[in-house]
Scaffold this motif. Structure first.
Motif, PDB file in Angstrom:
ATOM      1  N   SER B 169     -20.664 -20.257  55.097  1.00  0.00           N
ATOM      2  CA  SER B 169     -20.007 -19.129  54.449  1.00  0.00           C
ATOM      3  C   SER B 169     -20.781 -17.865  54.765  1.00  0.00           C
ATOM      4  CB  SER B 169     -19.883 -19.345  52.938  1.00  0.00           C
ATOM      5  OG  SER B 169     -21.142 -19.464  52.330  1.00  0.00           O
ATOM      6  N   ASN B 170     -20.026 -16.809  55.045  1.00  0.00           N
ATOM      7  CA  ASN B 170     -20.611 -15.516  55.395  1.00  0.00           C
ATOM      8  C   ASN B 170     -19.701 -14.422  54.848  1.00  0.00           C
ATOM      9  OD1 ASN B 170     -22.276 -13.599  56.660  1.00  0.00           O
ATOM     10  ND2 ASN B 170     -20.901 -13.482  58.424  1.00  0.00           N
ATOM     11  N   PRO B 171     -20.152 -13.590  53.895  1.00  0.00           N
ATOM     12  CA  PRO B 171     -21.408 -13.668  53.146  1.00  0.00           C
ATOM     13  C   PRO B 171     -21.597 -15.022  52.471  1.00  0.00           C
ATOM     14  CG  PRO B 171     -20.295 -11.591  52.692  1.00  0.00           C
ATOM     15  CD  PRO B 171     -19.362 -12.397  53.516  1.00  0.00           C
ATOM     16  N   GLY B 172     -22.852 -15.336  52.235  1.00  0.00           N
ATOM     17  CA  GLY B 172     -23.197 -16.685  51.814  1.00  0.00           C
ATOM     18  C   GLY B 172     -23.107 -16.946  50.318  1.00  0.00           C
ATOM     19  N   ASN B 173     -22.535 -18.062  50.000  1.00  0.00           N
ATOM     20  CA  ASN B 173     -22.624 -18.647  48.674  1.00  0.00           C
ATOM     21  C   ASN B 173     -23.489 -19.872  48.869  1.00  0.00           C
ATOM     22  OD1 ASN B 173     -22.273 -19.938  46.242  1.00  0.00           O
ATOM     23  ND2 ASN B 173     -20.079 -20.306  46.486  1.00  0.00           N
ATOM     24  N   PRO B 174     -24.604 -20.052  48.190  1.00  0.00           N
ATOM     25  CA  PRO B 174     -25.068 -19.382  46.966  1.00  0.00           C
ATOM     26  C   PRO B 174     -26.106 -18.291  47.181  1.00  0.00           C
ATOM     27  CG  PRO B 174     -26.375 -21.337  47.337  1.00  0.00           C
ATOM     28  CD  PRO B 174     -25.445 -21.209  48.515  1.00  0.00           C
ATOM     29  N   THR B 175     -26.283 -17.821  48.409  1.00  0.00           N
ATOM     30  CA  THR B 175     -27.473 -16.999  48.677  1.00  0.00           C
ATOM     31  C   THR B 175     -27.209 -15.505  48.694  1.00  0.00           C
ATOM     32  OG1 THR B 175     -27.052 -17.068  51.052  1.00  0.00           O
ATOM     33  CG2 THR B 175     -28.433 -18.829  50.132  1.00  0.00           C
ATOM     34  N   GLY B 176     -25.953 -15.087  48.911  1.00  0.00           N
ATOM     35  CA  GLY B 176     -25.672 -13.660  49.063  1.00  0.00           C
ATOM     36  C   GLY B 176     -26.090 -13.114  50.411  1.00  0.00           C
ATOM     37  N   VAL B 177     -26.551 -13.982  51.319  1.00  0.00           N
ATOM     38  CA  VAL B 177     -26.973 -13.499  52.648  1.00  0.00           C
ATOM     39  C   VAL B 177     -25.746 -13.028  53.444  1.00  0.00           C
ATOM     40  CG1 VAL B 177     -26.753 -15.754  53.815  1.00  0.00           C
ATOM     41  CG2 VAL B 177     -28.377 -14.055  54.693  1.00  0.00           C
ATOM     42  N   VAL B 178     -25.921 -11.955  54.213  1.00  0.00           N
ATOM     43  CA  VAL B 178     -24.914 -11.556  55.198  1.00  0.00           C
ATOM     44  C   VAL B 178     -25.576 -11.714  56.562  1.00  0.00           C
ATOM     45  CG1 VAL B 178     -23.444  -9.685  56.057  1.00  0.00           C
ATOM     46  CG2 VAL B 178     -23.826  -9.940  53.599  1.00  0.00           C
ATOM     47  N   PHE B 197     -16.986 -26.946  67.065  1.00  0.00           N
ATOM     48  CA  PHE B 197     -16.116 -26.048  66.300  1.00  0.00           C
ATOM     49  C   PHE B 197     -16.971 -25.235  65.321  1.00  0.00           C
ATOM     50  CE2 PHE B 197     -12.784 -29.095  67.518  1.00  0.00           C
ATOM     51  CZ  PHE B 197     -11.740 -28.228  67.813  1.00  0.00           C
ATOM     52  N   ILE B 198     -16.443 -24.113  64.884  1.00  0.00           N
ATOM     53  CA  ILE B 198     -17.079 -23.358  63.803  1.00  0.00           C
ATOM     54  C   ILE B 198     -16.073 -23.206  62.668  1.00  0.00           C
ATOM     55  CG2 ILE B 198     -18.007 -21.106  63.088  1.00  0.00           C
ATOM     56  CD1 ILE B 198     -19.133 -20.816  65.925  1.00  0.00           C
ATOM     57  N   ILE B 199     -16.427 -23.735  61.500  1.00  0.00           N
ATOM     58  CA  ILE B 199     -15.604 -23.517  60.304  1.00  0.00           C
ATOM     59  C   ILE B 199     -16.248 -22.359  59.554  1.00  0.00           C
ATOM     60  CG2 ILE B 199     -14.676 -24.503  58.177  1.00  0.00           C
ATOM     61  CD1 ILE B 199     -14.962 -27.294  59.456  1.00  0.00           C
ATOM     62  N   ALA B 200     -15.599 -21.203  59.641  1.00  0.00           N
ATOM     63  CA  ALA B 200     -16.176 -19.969  59.089  1.00  0.00           C
ATOM     64  C   ALA B 200     -15.493 -19.634  57.769  1.00  0.00           C
ATOM     65  CB  ALA B 200     -16.011 -18.838  60.093  1.00  0.00           C
ATOM     66  N   ASP B 201     -16.205 -19.868  56.698  1.00  0.00           N
ATOM     67  CA  ASP B 201     -15.701 -19.593  55.351  1.00  0.00           C
ATOM     68  C   ASP B 201     -16.047 -18.135  55.043  1.00  0.00           C
ATOM     69  OD1 ASP B 201     -15.429 -19.280  52.630  1.00  0.00           O
ATOM     70  OD2 ASP B 201     -16.534 -21.102  52.102  1.00  0.00           O
ATOM     71  N   GLU B 202     -15.038 -17.279  55.148  1.00  0.00           N
ATOM     72  CA  GLU B 202     -15.296 -15.833  55.016  1.00  0.00           C
ATOM     73  C   GLU B 202     -14.578 -15.256  53.798  1.00  0.00           C
ATOM     74  OE1 GLU B 202     -14.593 -13.975  58.875  1.00  0.00           O
ATOM     75  OE2 GLU B 202     -16.245 -15.110  59.786  1.00  0.00           O
ATOM     76  N   VAL B 203     -14.544 -16.039  52.735  1.00  0.00           N
ATOM     77  CA  VAL B 203     -13.798 -15.615  51.537  1.00  0.00           C
ATOM     78  C   VAL B 203     -14.441 -14.420  50.837  1.00  0.00           C
ATOM     79  CG1 VAL B 203     -12.867 -17.927  51.176  1.00  0.00           C
ATOM     80  CG2 VAL B 203     -14.931 -17.240  49.954  1.00  0.00           C
ATOM     81  N   ILE B 229     -11.054 -19.950  60.759  1.00  0.00           N
ATOM     82  CA  ILE B 229     -11.397 -19.019  59.677  1.00  0.00           C
ATOM     83  C   ILE B 229     -10.767 -19.511  58.376  1.00  0.00           C
ATOM     84  CG2 ILE B 229     -11.197 -16.651  58.823  1.00  0.00           C
ATOM     85  CD1 ILE B 229     -12.795 -16.490  61.299  1.00  0.00           C
ATOM     86  N   VAL B 230     -11.601 -19.682  57.359  1.00  0.00           N
ATOM     87  CA  VAL B 230     -11.116 -20.088  56.038  1.00  0.00           C
ATOM     88  C   VAL B 230     -11.128 -18.870  55.126  1.00  0.00           C
ATOM     89  CG1 VAL B 230     -11.669 -21.468  53.990  1.00  0.00           C
ATOM     90  CG2 VAL B 230     -11.855 -22.477  56.281  1.00  0.00           C
ATOM     91  N   ASP B 231     -10.023 -18.648  54.440  1.00  0.00           N
ATOM     92  CA  ASP B 231      -9.935 -17.492  53.551  1.00  0.00           C
ATOM     93  C   ASP B 231      -9.270 -17.871  52.239  1.00  0.00           C
ATOM     94  OD1 ASP B 231     -10.857 -14.743  53.821  1.00  0.00           O
ATOM     95  OD2 ASP B 231     -10.184 -14.981  55.910  1.00  0.00           O
TER      96      ASP B 231
END
Lengths: 398, 398
Positions: B169-178, B197-203, B229-231
């Protein structure tokens, strides 16, 4: 970079894969009677939308992973009518009966395990199972027997150490069969003897005709620790688009484990849960009216089919489906032909070819499922189109 | 009659498992500041419920398995702002980001395969993966580095023939990292080099602070055939209870295969799709206001933590989470102690212990995730409670 074997091997929906042919027919101005999909035309009780319109929350927040208590209690109350008695921690609300099935499969079977399923079956049983590496082991049932179960012995022969459960719909989709008390007890005995779970998809519970009795797997006391009841508002209240289903089981450990899957997807939409609370309060009178309507339609379809030469079809007694053997070389080709090359005064019919409802290769090739989800008048016209189509189809077998 | 290994091995939600302690605290009259769950307090745009109230359909029918065209088009339009360009057959609507993740995992990995995930991670990554027999292979990130990625080499060392993808996830859960553009490009290069593959959770895409730039995986042309891309509308529009998510990919074959899973569960509730069309029309101004609010809260939490002796926390720049190392023996014990045995004038605080966000045993034992989803005033009070709790906790390590 390949996609997984399990997703590429997953069966495509046999109901939906012919949709492009129907779209093409419509684009050419043909009228298509859709008897291919289990989407009832009955109005959803208005209490559903009324309660949703009254939702006043400012923040549409996550809700309980197991479902809102009001809906769980409404379902507990509903089951009492059927002499099924559940507590609040024995029910989980799911995203339709579909999610209930998927979660139940994951809960009872590991990759490589098997689940017995009477065929022809609801095609997603196979889809979900193969998506999570579980093998559907088919118990073949025959049109000639009205799709009732074969002998206990022949089912026992299918059981091996990897067999974890039996999954079935009763009343049956796509067959309309209603299993007798004896059949239910036979499966219950097998489950006990061979240590199996039973995933009982009873979403058509109300749709039983001819004054026949109905035995739920929830009514057999000795197996309640191994029974998982799957339910849904979709057919019961003609609310397919709500996607509200449920799992009920007296096996509290199973419920606790499935709750982990529920927590993973956080919650089911709150609005439809609120609406479904009202659905489950619908009066008995509603079912009497709806049932009378479906029984009338069933009679129209059955009588019409029985007057078509070469069609084999025992009278089904439940759900809103008829499965029939047609005098054609290949039911899928026949359906495509009806959509592409045939019409009666500009109208044609779409049915679901039944081959995709079977796991055994080659079976069901000359069978179709007919969903009687149109009004009496349209249904009569559609049956007339089918009759003429069978007379005119170039590859008929009689 | 045993439940499956995969469901019994599935991790319980570390966020939800302490809920009984919070309930007990409340039953005793304690006020609990909930910083443990990512449920924003921001109001859902009113356009959502307004459009649902106007729904006039008489039959709540099944809808398109891929989602309604209006919503797919609204998402296509939304992505253009981010220079991401999708066609209608490259997007699927899902039951929340959760279902999008589950379907993406099934699509790229078979039982026994592995997916690389930076840890600490959104705990359901692990839950869903293990439910379908996929192993999460953790890329360990450290509080000291602000949870940025380790070197390319150290990630390469984790790759083996069963590694099928990277999920993050980007920004990251649970870290808040971007993640920086360089980090995204490094992962993109790895994906290309090792055929992943890249599963990019960008919610949390909108929730980036301090005027920082944001690079989506949808912005790296050379890997678009391998990016999923997951949204979701949950965080973006504070509509967690709507359960509307999506998958987007330029890999049309992947979309076609995942569509089979979508067909299996028939459709996503129609009402929330109608409401979400309106959400995706929300003005840019909304995000400016919401972002300003979150950034202010982030500052309150970060400044407060930095004034607590022994707390380690780099300033996070995204989402609405802070992950911090606390000077305690065991963060879970500490959270339970705060709920059971501690209060400041009748109030206490609930945080999420971070151990459950790690796959590597032993890591995160002294870490917590704080979700800054309360208003400024409550947040200040909650931070004061936390400060005093750390001073009074009997098993502190400084």
């Amino acid at each position: 970079m390949n996609l997984s074997k399990r997703i590429t091997a997953m069966q495509e929906s046999p109901i939906r894969k012919l949709v492009p042919y129907a779209e093409a027919a419509k684009a050419k101005g043909k009228y298509v009677y859709h008897l291919n999909i289990g989407q009832p035309d009955i109005e959803t009780p208005s209490s559903f939308m009324e309660s949703i319109r009254n939702f006043e929350g400012k923040v549409l927040a996550y809700s309980f992973s197991q479902g809102i208590p009001e809906l769980i209690r409404a379902i507990i109350h509903y089951y009492k009518k059927y002499d099924m008695h559940y507590e609040e921690d024995e029910i989980l609300i799911t995203n339709g009966g579909s999610e209930a099935l998927l979660f139940a499969i994951i809960a009872i079977a590991d990759a490589g395990d098997e689940i017995l399923v009477p065929e022809p079956f609801y095609t997603n049983y196979n889809g979900f199972s193969s998506a999570v590496d579980v093998k559907v082991s088919p118990i073949t049932c025959k049109a000639e027997d009205g799709f009732h179960l074969p002998s206990k012995k022949s089912i026992e022969d299918l059981i091996n150490p990897r067999t974890k459960g039996i999954m079935l719909s009763n009343p049956g989709n796509p067959t309309g069969v209603v299993y007798t008390k004896e059949e239910i007890e036979m499966l219950a005995a097998l489950a006990k003897e061979y240590n199996l779970f039973i995933i009982a998809d009873e979403v058509y519970r109300e749709f039983v005709y001819d004054g026949l009795g109905y035995t739920s797997f929830g009514n057999i006391p000795m197996i309640q620790d191994r029974v998982i009841i799957v339910d849904s508002v979709s057919k019961r209240y003609s609310a397919c688009g709500a996607r509200i289903g449920s799992i009920a089981s007296k096996n509290k450990e199973l419920i606790a484990q499935v709750l982990k899957l529920c927590q993973g997807r956080l919650c089911v939409p709150i609005l439809e849960q609120i609406g479904s609370v009202e659905l489950y309060k619908t009066s008995e009178e509603y079912f009497q009216i709806v049932n009378k309507e479906y029984q009338k339609r069933r009679d129209i379809v059955y009588d019409a089919l029985n007057n078509m030469p070469g069609v084999l079809c025992k009278k089904p007694t439940g759900a809103f489906y008829v499965a029939a053997k047609l005098p054609v070389d290949d039911a899928e080709k026949f359906v495509v032909w009806m959509l592409k090359d045939f019409h009666v005064e500009g109208s044609t019919v779409m049915l679901a070819p039944a081959e995709g409802f079977y796991a055994t290769p080659g079976l069901g090739k000359d069978e179709v499922r007919i969903a009687y989800i149109l009004n009496e008048n349209d249904l009569k016209k559609a049956m007339n189109v089918l009759k003429l189509a069978l007379q005119n189809y170039p590859n008929k077998t009689i």
